[in-house]
Design a protein around this motif. Structure first.
Motif, PDB file in Angstrom:
ATOM      1  N   LEU A 268       1.242  -1.128   0.378  1.00  0.00           N
ATOM      2  CA  LEU A 268      -0.207  -0.076   0.151  1.00  0.00           C
ATOM      3  C   LEU A 268       1.002   1.558  -0.163  1.00  0.00           C
ATOM      4  CD1 LEU A 268      -3.184   0.735   0.254  1.00  0.00           C
ATOM      5  CD2 LEU A 268      -2.298   1.201   2.551  1.00  0.00           C
ATOM      6  N   THR A 269       0.430   1.931  -1.017  1.00  0.00           N
ATOM      7  CA  THR A 269       1.446   2.963  -0.427  1.00  0.00           C
ATOM      8  C   THR A 269       0.348   4.305  -1.256  1.00  0.00           C
ATOM      9  OG1 THR A 269       1.517   2.974  -3.662  1.00  0.00           O
ATOM     10  CG2 THR A 269       3.518   2.250  -1.304  1.00  0.00           C
ATOM     11  N   VAL A 270       0.338   6.050  -0.737  1.00  0.00           N
ATOM     12  CA  VAL A 270      -0.094   7.237  -0.975  1.00  0.00           C
ATOM     13  C   VAL A 270       0.487   7.778  -1.820  1.00  0.00           C
ATOM     14  CG1 VAL A 270      -0.582   9.074  -0.215  1.00  0.00           C
ATOM     15  CG2 VAL A 270      -1.671   7.048   1.092  1.00  0.00           C
ATOM     16  N   LEU A 271      -0.102   7.973  -2.938  1.00  0.00           N
ATOM     17  CA  LEU A 271       0.891   8.795  -3.750  1.00  0.00           C
ATOM     18  C   LEU A 271       0.374   9.989  -4.276  1.00  0.00           C
ATOM     19  CD1 LEU A 271       2.602   8.878  -7.033  1.00  0.00           C
ATOM     20  CD2 LEU A 271       0.277   8.195  -8.196  1.00  0.00           C
ATOM     21  N   SER A 272       1.707  11.077  -4.059  1.00  0.00           N
ATOM     22  CA  SER A 272       1.301  12.779  -3.995  1.00  0.00           C
ATOM     23  C   SER A 272       1.992  12.966  -5.525  1.00  0.00           C
ATOM     24  CB  SER A 272       1.860  12.591  -2.756  1.00  0.00           C
ATOM     25  OG  SER A 272       3.218  12.942  -2.722  1.00  0.00           O
ATOM     26  N   THR A 273       1.865  14.530  -4.921  1.00  0.00           N
ATOM     27  CA  THR A 273       2.792  15.572  -6.342  1.00  0.00           C
ATOM     28  C   THR A 273       3.198  16.709  -5.760  1.00  0.00           C
ATOM     29  OG1 THR A 273       0.627  14.597  -8.194  1.00  0.00           O
ATOM     30  CG2 THR A 273       2.828  16.671  -8.414  1.00  0.00           C
ATOM     31  N   VAL A 274       4.109  17.007  -5.759  1.00  0.00           N
ATOM     32  CA  VAL A 274       5.137  18.253  -5.662  1.00  0.00           C
ATOM     33  C   VAL A 274       4.235  19.261  -5.951  1.00  0.00           C
ATOM     34  CG1 VAL A 274       7.020  19.407  -5.640  1.00  0.00           C
ATOM     35  CG2 VAL A 274       6.913  17.062  -5.383  1.00  0.00           C
ATOM     36  N   ILE A 275       3.632  19.987  -5.553  1.00  0.00           N
ATOM     37  CA  ILE A 275       3.055  21.508  -5.803  1.00  0.00           C
ATOM     38  C   ILE A 275       3.507  22.438  -5.140  1.00  0.00           C
ATOM     39  CG2 ILE A 275       0.769  20.162  -5.386  1.00  0.00           C
ATOM     40  CD1 ILE A 275       0.402  21.080  -3.380  1.00  0.00           C
ATOM     41  N   SER A 276       4.690  22.953  -4.991  1.00  0.00           N
ATOM     42  CA  SER A 276       5.512  23.843  -4.402  1.00  0.00           C
ATOM     43  C   SER A 276       7.519  23.719  -4.536  1.00  0.00           C
ATOM     44  CB  SER A 276       4.567  24.869  -3.299  1.00  0.00           C
ATOM     45  OG  SER A 276       5.336  25.836  -3.252  1.00  0.00           O
ATOM     46  N   ALA A 277       8.218  24.915  -4.382  1.00  0.00           N
ATOM     47  CA  ALA A 277       9.285  24.249  -5.037  1.00  0.00           C
ATOM     48  C   ALA A 277       9.555  25.958  -4.433  1.00  0.00           C
ATOM     49  CB  ALA A 277       9.933  23.042  -5.628  1.00  0.00           C
ATOM     50  N   GLY A 278       9.482  26.146  -3.962  1.00  0.00           N
ATOM     51  CA  GLY A 278      10.213  27.452  -3.769  1.00  0.00           C
ATOM     52  C   GLY A 278      10.946  27.975  -2.949  1.00  0.00           C
ATOM     53  N   HIS A 279      11.094  27.034  -2.029  1.00  0.00           N
ATOM     54  CA  HIS A 279      12.416  27.129  -1.217  1.00  0.00           C
ATOM     55  C   HIS A 279      13.732  26.244  -1.748  1.00  0.00           C
ATOM     56  CE1 HIS A 279       9.716  29.458   1.759  1.00  0.00           C
ATOM     57  NE2 HIS A 279       8.548  28.720   1.052  1.00  0.00           N
ATOM     58  N   ALA A 280      15.004  26.689  -1.311  1.00  0.00           N
ATOM     59  CA  ALA A 280      15.906  25.871  -1.344  1.00  0.00           C
ATOM     60  C   ALA A 280      16.391  24.602  -0.678  1.00  0.00           C
ATOM     61  CB  ALA A 280      16.920  26.710  -1.214  1.00  0.00           C
ATOM     62  N   ASP A 281      15.316  25.180   0.755  1.00  0.00           N
ATOM     63  CA  ASP A 281      15.978  23.752   1.715  1.00  0.00           C
ATOM     64  C   ASP A 281      14.513  22.952   1.697  1.00  0.00           C
ATOM     65  OD1 ASP A 281      13.471  25.584   2.935  1.00  0.00           O
ATOM     66  OD2 ASP A 281      13.802  25.482   4.700  1.00  0.00           O
ATOM     67  N   ARG A 282      13.535  22.874   1.538  1.00  0.00           N
ATOM     68  CA  ARG A 282      12.673  21.964   1.187  1.00  0.00           C
ATOM     69  C   ARG A 282      10.993  22.128   0.084  1.00  0.00           C
ATOM     70  NH1 ARG A 282       8.521  24.755   6.178  1.00  0.00           N
ATOM     71  NH2 ARG A 282      10.018  24.536   7.071  1.00  0.00           N
ATOM     72  N   VAL A 283      10.757  20.977  -0.148  1.00  0.00           N
ATOM     73  CA  VAL A 283       9.321  21.866  -0.908  1.00  0.00           C
ATOM     74  C   VAL A 283       8.110  20.716  -0.149  1.00  0.00           C
ATOM     75  CG1 VAL A 283      10.585  20.745  -2.848  1.00  0.00           C
ATOM     76  CG2 VAL A 283       9.384  18.927  -2.100  1.00  0.00           C
ATOM     77  N   THR A 284       6.590  21.266  -0.890  1.00  0.00           N
ATOM     78  CA  THR A 284       5.601  20.884  -0.723  1.00  0.00           C
ATOM     79  C   THR A 284       4.685  19.860  -0.915  1.00  0.00           C
ATOM     80  OG1 THR A 284       5.209  23.098   1.020  1.00  0.00           O
ATOM     81  CG2 THR A 284       3.399  22.284   0.676  1.00  0.00           C
ATOM     82  N   VAL A 285       4.487  18.906  -0.355  1.00  0.00           N
ATOM     83  CA  VAL A 285       3.613  17.803  -1.603  1.00  0.00           C
ATOM     84  C   VAL A 285       2.016  17.496  -1.428  1.00  0.00           C
ATOM     85  CG1 VAL A 285       5.325  16.058  -1.779  1.00  0.00           C
ATOM     86  CG2 VAL A 285       4.011  15.811   0.422  1.00  0.00           C
ATOM     87  N   ASP A 286       1.343  17.782  -1.952  1.00  0.00           N
ATOM     88  CA  ASP A 286      -0.022  17.623  -1.465  1.00  0.00           C
ATOM     89  C   ASP A 286      -1.013  16.421  -0.982  1.00  0.00           C
ATOM     90  OD1 ASP A 286      -0.473  15.214  -3.466  1.00  0.00           O
ATOM     91  OD2 ASP A 286      -1.770  16.035  -5.434  1.00  0.00           O
ATOM     92  N   ALA A 287      -0.311  15.883  -0.198  1.00  0.00           N
ATOM     93  CA  ALA A 287      -0.843  14.602   1.121  1.00  0.00           C
ATOM     94  C   ALA A 287      -0.409  15.649   2.732  1.00  0.00           C
ATOM     95  CB  ALA A 287       0.300  13.569   0.675  1.00  0.00           C
ATOM     96  N   GLY A 288      -1.511  15.758   3.583  1.00  0.00           N
ATOM     97  CA  GLY A 288      -1.459  15.781   4.803  1.00  0.00           C
ATOM     98  C   GLY A 288      -2.329  14.977   5.205  1.00  0.00           C
ATOM     99  N   ILE A 289      -2.734  16.188   6.774  1.00  0.00           N
ATOM    100  CA  ILE A 289      -3.517  15.300   7.230  1.00  0.00           C
ATOM    101  C   ILE A 289      -4.575  14.139   6.777  1.00  0.00           C
ATOM    102  CG2 ILE A 289      -5.080  15.025   9.033  1.00  0.00           C
ATOM    103  CD1 ILE A 289      -3.504  17.733  10.467  1.00  0.00           C
ATOM    104  N   LYS A 290      -5.086  14.597   5.911  1.00  0.00           N
ATOM    105  CA  LYS A 290      -6.500  14.085   4.764  1.00  0.00           C
ATOM    106  C   LYS A 290      -5.747  12.724   4.309  1.00  0.00           C
ATOM    107  CE  LYS A 290      -9.369  18.306   4.611  1.00  0.00           C
ATOM    108  NZ  LYS A 290      -9.453  19.358   4.523  1.00  0.00           N
ATOM    109  N   ALA A 291      -4.281  12.996   3.932  1.00  0.00           N
ATOM    110  CA  ALA A 291      -3.848  11.412   2.979  1.00  0.00           C
ATOM    111  C   ALA A 291      -3.288  10.414   3.934  1.00  0.00           C
ATOM    112  CB  ALA A 291      -2.777  12.220   2.826  1.00  0.00           C
ATOM    113  N   PHE A 292      -2.934  10.805   5.403  1.00  0.00           N
ATOM    114  CA  PHE A 292      -1.875   9.609   5.731  1.00  0.00           C
ATOM    115  C   PHE A 292      -3.107   9.665   7.195  1.00  0.00           C
ATOM    116  CE2 PHE A 292       1.436  11.166   3.353  1.00  0.00           C
ATOM    117  CZ  PHE A 292       1.974  10.203   3.197  1.00  0.00           C
ATOM    118  N   SER A 293      -3.104   8.548   7.972  1.00  0.00           N
ATOM    119  CA  SER A 293      -3.372   8.450   9.617  1.00  0.00           C
ATOM    120  C   SER A 293      -2.511   8.998  10.235  1.00  0.00           C
ATOM    121  CB  SER A 293      -3.077   6.708   9.675  1.00  0.00           C
ATOM    122  OG  SER A 293      -2.289   6.567   9.715  1.00  0.00           O
TER     123      SER A 293
END
Ligand SMILES: Cc1ncc(COP(=O)(O)O)c(C=O)c1O
Length: 372
Positions: A268-293
């Motif tokens: 089992l996996t959760v597939l997500s997409t990088v939806i923001s990459a405006g910082h050098a040290d991090r990116v943001t994916v579209d999987a948060g509390i509503k995507a995982f237990s």
């Protein structure tokens, strides 16, 4: 009309995926082990809530399917699954009626009863059915302190009460040992599970000595699958998570002092997409509390990318940072995660993409998802 996705890159995220090759290996591993050890299995659908997976379990040799809720029972029966066992006690009259309705409709179901009130309610609701129409197990509390009666006198008293009810037929006992399933270390886990099972086997014998029918001992979990299967007196296993696995289970350790429990594969996996990459040290994916237990202390892990660290930051978002040598993913990249805990993660989704490699082979509804 939008076209259904045919390949992984076409799947809208966040999405829940199951790798069919891995799932099938898990299904066959448990089935073959049970066959080799002369024990049946009635796997728990609380993990997948999906009739398609239940059908594969039956095809692999399961004698039925265990369920945690009345809605799961109804969904499985509706999908043509036989031998459904409700493992949770009931205390609401309308749920008792719904279970009895399944029997009235001709379904072969079992109910694990955990208290005297439930016996009275079931008997009253099924009084118009024929003798012994409703099959029940006595739910034993073998140390989990969650549901059920104490093995020994309490179990005998409940059996005596069941015997006075014409429409009920006692078939055996259920002894789920949730306090043993996640004990870290194989030897420690075996000790905890065997202590619980000894109580259950004694209780079953006592019931038989007193003249009750008590042939079934239904118990077990993924963490104790190869412990409980070899315990004399156990007749069937209720493993659930083995189909999918998760990070919580992986850490409990395997037999022969293996540091990780890898008896079953992560399908089992959760597939997500990088939806923001405006910082050098991090990116943001579209999987948060509503995507995982979110209830376990363990974080989701990016598949095959151990240098990436996932931190959930909110309802819809997760933050990915670097935890070792390697590069951050780019805007629009896909990331696949192992879930911390499979059951409540599945419960967040309507459907499961059944994948054969990169191809979507089917889209399975998680039909038994409703709470009640
Ligand atoms: C009654 C019962 N049986 C079986 C299981 C399956 O356990 P696992 O998912 O650990 O295999 C559970 C899980 O909570 C359970 O509550």
């Amino acid at each position: 009309m939008t076209r259904l996705p045919r390949t992984k890159p076409e799947i809208p995220t966040p999405a829940l995926l199951v790798d069919l090759d891995r799932l099938e290996r898990n299904l066959h591993r448990l089935a073959e082990h049970c066959r080799a050890n002369g024990v049946s299995f009635r796997p728990h659908a609380k993990t997948h809530k999906c009739p398609n997976v239940a059908r594969l379990q039956i095809a692999a040799g399961a004698v039925g399917i265990s369920v945690a809720t009345v809605f799961e029972a109804e969904a499985m029966v509706q999908a043509g699954i036989r031998g459904v066992l409700l493992t949770s006690p009931l205390a609401e009259p309308h749920k008792v009626d719904r279970m009895v309705d399944l029997v009235r409709g001709g379904s072969e179901v079992l109910i694990a009863v955990g208290h005297a009130m439930e016996v009275d309610m079931l008997a009253a609701a099924s009084s118009d059915l024929g003798p012994s129409a409703l099959n029940v197990l006595i739910d034993l509390d073998v140390g989990d302190r969650r549901t059920g009666v104490q093995p020994g006198d309490e179990a005998v008293t409940l059996a005596q009460q069941i015997a006075t009810k014409k429409s009920l037929r006692l078939r055996g006992v259920q002894a789920y040992a949730g306090h043993a399933s996640h004990v870290v270390g194989f030897a420690e886990r075996a000790m905890a599970s065997q202590a619980a099972l000894a109580l259950a086997v004694d209780a079953k014998q006592l019931l038989k000595q007193k003249g009750f029918e008590a042939d079934i001992l239904s118990c077990g979990s993924t963490g104790t699958w190869n412990i409980d299967s070899r315990f004399a007196g156990v007749t069937e296993l209720q493993c659930g998570s083995y189909v999918f696995m998760d990070i919580d289970y992986r850490r409990i350790g395997g037999s022969d002092n293996a540091p990780l429990f890898v008896d079953f594969e992560h399908s089992l996996t959760v597939l997500s997409t990088v939806i923001s990459a405006g910082h050098a040290d991090r990116v943001t994916v579209d999987a948060g509390i509503k995507a995982f237990s979110t209830e376990t202390p363990f974080r989701a892990e990016a598949v095959d990318q151990p240098h990436l660290v996932y931190t959930r930051t909110g309802d819809e978002f997760g933050i990915i940072t670097l935890g070792g040598p390697g590069a951050l993913p780019k805007l629009g990249d896909r990331l696949e995660f192992l879930p911390p805990h499979c059951d409540p993660t599945v419960h967040l989704y309507d459907q499961l993409y059944a994948m054969r490699g990169e191809q979507v082979e089917a889209i399975w509804p998680i039909r038994a998802r409703r709470e009640n």
